[in-house]
Every structure is written in C-alpha cells, then in structure tokens.
Design an enzyme around this catalytic site. Structure first.
Site, PDB file in Angstrom:
ATOM      1  N   ASP A 224      -5.889   2.315  -3.551  1.00 35.88           N
ATOM      2  CA  ASP A 224      -4.700   1.467  -3.352  1.00 35.88           C
ATOM      3  C   ASP A 224      -3.955   1.399  -4.688  1.00 35.88           C
ATOM      4  O   ASP A 224      -4.118   2.294  -5.514  1.00 35.88           O
ATOM      5  CB  ASP A 224      -5.138   0.102  -2.800  1.00 35.88           C
ATOM      6  N   HIS A 247      -2.024   4.297  -5.420  1.00 38.18           N
ATOM      7  CA  HIS A 247      -0.673   4.050  -4.917  1.00 38.18           C
ATOM      8  C   HIS A 247       0.305   3.694  -6.040  1.00 38.18           C
ATOM      9  O   HIS A 247       1.391   3.227  -5.776  1.00 38.18           O
ATOM     10  CB  HIS A 247      -0.696   2.972  -3.835  1.00 38.18           C
TER      11      HIS A 247
END
Ligand SMILES: *[C@@H]1O[C@H](CO)[C@@H](O)[C@H](O)[C@H]1NC(C)=O
Ligand SMILES: *[C@@H]1O[C@H](CO)[C@@H](O)[C@H](O)[C@H]1NC(C)=O
Ligand SMILES: *[C@@H]1O[C@H](CO)[C@@H](O)[C@H](O)[C@H]1NC(C)=O
Ligand SMILES: *[C@@H]1O[C@H](CO)[C@@H](O)[C@H](O)[C@H]1NC(C)=O
Length: 400
Positions: A224, A247
């Site tokens: 993430d 991310h």
C-alpha cells in the site's frame, strides 16, 4: 603535619571521588533491563508478552530512565502496550527478532506492539519485527464485505513525544507497519520495511494528528502507500526515502469524516520511487467535508516506471457508496512539484483533478521531466479546476 596530610588526602583524592559519585547520581548511566532476566525465552514458542511488560515497567519506573534490552534470538510476542509516562528517557533496544502470532483469533486488535504516552523514547537496535501477515491478508475479504475486520498495525505510537525510532526492520505486517498518532517531534531514520506488492493495507508509515515528524534514510517496499499523511499532520519532513513497490507517497485521503484537521507544512525531498502505483499524490474524498491541505513541497524526486507520477485527485472514490461526481470541499493550496524526473508507466504523467467547489490554488510545476515510452503516444498532462504556474523545463507540457 599529620592533619595536613589528611586534609591533602581529602582534597585531592576523596573529594573528587565523592563528587564523581554524586555526579553519577545526578546523571546516571542508564540501567539495563534485559528481558532474559524477566524470564523471556527466545524459543519461538513461549509467549513472552508478560516478561517484556515487566522489563518495560521497571525501566519506565526507574528515576532517570532505563533501557530495555532484547538480545539476539527470536521471541514470540502477543499484542502489548508499553505505557508511559515514565520517570526518565527509555530506550527500547531490539537486537533480536520479535515474532507475531499468525492465528486469526489474535488478529482483531488495532496494534501488535504499541507505545503510548511516552516522552523521550528511543526504539532501535537493528532487530526485526516479523508480523507474519500472510494468513491475515487472506483471511479478510473486504471486497465482498463477508469478512472485513481491522487487523493489527505492527508498531503504533500514540501520544509519543521527543522521540527517535531508528535501525529497525519490519517484515510482512498484517496491517500498516508503523502508525504515528498524536505524536510530536519524532525522528525516524534507517528503517527498512518490506511486504509483498499485493499485500492489502500494508502502509509503510501512516501519520495522523502529528507534528514535527522527520523520516530519513529509509527503504520501503510494500503493498500500500509507502508513507501516508492524514488529517491533522503538520510540519512533516521526508528525506531520502526509497519507495517501491508500493502505492507511493500519499497525502490523504482527506475530507472523509467530520472535524478533520488541516494538513500543512509537508516536505518530501530527495527521494526515489521505483515501479509504484502512484508517485506523489494528494487525494480527497468525493464528496468531502471542508478542510485545508496547504504548503506542500515535493522536491528533487526521481521516478522509475511509476504509474501516475504527479497526481492530485479530488474525486477519490475507489468503490461505492461514495459518488465520484460529487465535489470535494477540501481546499488544496500552495503545492510545489520541483525537479521531478524519470519515467512514467502511464501516458498521462501529470494529472491534477481539483474540485469545482474549491479549485486548487497556487500549484507550481517547476522543472518537470517525465518520459513515457509506451504504445499510447506522447507523454501528456491533464488539469481540471486548477490555478497555478509552471517554470523551467516542462515535460509533459500544457497543464498550467
Ligand atoms: C530531530 O531532528 C532535528 C534536527 O534535524 C532536531 O532538531 C530534533 O531535536 C530531533 N528530535 C529528536 C527527538 O531527536
Ligand atoms: C538533495 O539533493 C540535492 C542534489 O540533487 C542536494 O544538492 C541537496 O543538498 C539534497 N538535500 C538534502 C536535504 O539531502
Ligand atoms: C483550517 O484552514 C481553514 C482555511 O484556512 C481555516 O479557516 C481553519 O481555521 C483551519 N482550521 C484549523 C483547525 O486550523
Ligand atoms: C508555500 O509553502 C512553502 C513551503 O512549501 C512556504 O515556504 C511558503 O511560505 C508558502 N507560501 C505561501 C504564500 O504561503
């Protein structure tokens, strides 16, 4: 003559000795509380939670502070909160590896290891935090909402002030690796974070309601956001952080709940992103409640094969019930992207989608050089509801 000798002896030998003992008392060498002396067993089976807690309590209670030592070896540890305030600075030295349980019944709590209400804490030692996230990532099924429960963050810091966290490795956390909430003046450096690129919700460092936080010389590979900065973050400085996979660096999502505090004074500099899903992103929910994100600087950033390198998204709505066509009320103001260079894996390397209600103000693009080498054509940019300026080299061009 005899008396003079006694006075001489006292002045030149005893007195300095007495003074140094008194001095040592005022400024003591930190006492060490070794978890092995509290019955901890590094055999990967015994639950060492109680021994660690007792070592912490003694170090924390000691006038002048203390040092908890976890020597080399692998220690099973259940969820635990190390609570202050303490009677002096406490060092938590992890030379060994701490191992979390992988049984689902032990998942549903917001932390594995937490520090709360501690001032002048130091966490370090070169050891490992083994989160064993595998089973937890598969257990949850949030997409269909059949089973979707909060999983523990590997290390939480709540109300921790004037502290340092360095030389720690976190591997395969169940949820975020590190979470800072309501912290002030915390420096993190030389941290290494890793989890697979498809592990859900494994943010590297998640920061909210905190100020004066520095993150330096850190390597983050995760599933993430590498670093996520949320409501109430002020004066956050990120320097020389390598991110990927992951991310990217993310401010937000903002505006999703009532009473959100503003985010202001964020610097992300001299960092690299490698094969990440986003690069430098600010996202606010659509629709969202009013707040402000301002005075944000992204400076000297290298991108290698990054999707969405520069991305302001005020229509963030990954899945219903939100409505991406609704307008955000988060004002984004005074944001600079400077010396951002490298390669984009998508054609639209610069995307700035601001709110119709509160258009972005003072967005600056300075010396941007992003190349795209895919089948879709020339690298391009897209801007909506933005007021700002661009200076120097602009590739892609034409946004502001
Ligand atoms: C964090 O680093 C800054 C200097 O970069 C320093 O002023 C501050 O005192 C440090 N904080 C701690 C808790 O060490
Ligand atoms: C960032 O990198 C530039 C060179 O690209 C260097 O001049 C500058 O001192 C660096 N800043 C920090 C804070 O490391
Ligand atoms: C957030 O920013 C807005 C707009 O500048 C300001 O009116 C508001 O007072 C700020 N809120 C806080 C809590 O500082
Ligand atoms: C814009 O933000 C920068 C920090 O990124 C700050 O130094 C500057 O003062 C801000 N400018 C305005 C007009 O607020």
């Amino acid at each position: 003559m005899e008396n003079k000798m006694v006075v001489f002896f006292f002045l030149f030998h005893l007195l300095p000795l007495l003074l140094s003992i008194a001095g040592a008392h005022r400024n003591p060498i930190p006492a060490t509380f070794n978890v092995l002396s509290y019955g901890a067993l590094p055999n990967r089976i015994t639950d060492n939670t109680k021994s660690f807690l007792r070592a912490w309590n003694d170090a924390c209670d000691r006038a002048g502070g203390g040092r908890v030592l976890v020597p080399k070896g692998t220690y099973m540890l259940g969820s635990v909160v190390f609570v202050g305030p303490c009677n002096g600075p406490v060092k938590f030295v992890i030379e060994g590896s701490l191992e979390a349980s992988s049984y689902p019944s032990k998942f549903f709590i917001d932390h594995w290891i937490a520090f709360k209400y501690v001032d002048r804490l130091t966490v370090g030692g070169g050891g490992y935090l083994l989160g064993h996230g595998g089973a937890a990532w598969h257990y949850n099924d949030c997409a269909t909402n059949r089973r979707c429960r909060p999983l523990p963050v590997t290390m939480r810091f709540d109300f921790v002030t004037n502290s340092k966290i360095s030389h720690i490795r976190s591997i395969n956390s169940k949820n975020a690796h590190f979470n800072l909430f309501a912290c002030y003046n915390v420096n993190m450096s030389n941290i290494r974070i890793s989890a697979p690129s498809d592990s859900p919700n494994t943010d590297g460092i998640h920061i909210g309601s905190s100020s004066k936080i520095k993150i330096e010389n850190t390597i983050i590979s995760t599933g993430d956001d590498c670093i996520s900065i949320l409501s109430g973050s002020r004066d956050i400085m990120v320097t020389r952080v390598h991110c990927g996979p992951g991310h990217g660096f993310s401010i937000g999502s903002l505006g999703g709940s009532h009473n959100e505090e503003n985010v202001t004074g964020i610097v992300i500099q001299n960092s690299t992103l490698f094969g990440t899903q986003n690069g430098l992103r600010i996202k606010t929910w659509a629709p969202s409640l009013p707040s402000l994100a301002s005075d944000i600087m992204f400076d000297d950033i290298i991108m290698v094969n990054v999707n969405n390198p520069i991305f302001i998204d005020q229509q963030y709505c990954p899945q219903p019930p939100c409505n991406w066509q609704a307008q955000s009320n988060v004002q984004i103001r005074n944001v600079t992207f400077r010396k951002v260079r490298g390669t984009s894996s998508s054609q639209i390397a610069v995307k700035i989608k601001c709110s119709k209600h509160v258009p972005c103000k003072g967005i600056n693009l300075v010396n941007i050089n992003l190349v795209y080498r895919g089948p879709e054509g020339r690298v391009s940019s897209s801007c909506m509801n933005v007021q700002g300026k661009s200076y120097g080299l602009q590739l892609p061009s034409g946004c502001l």
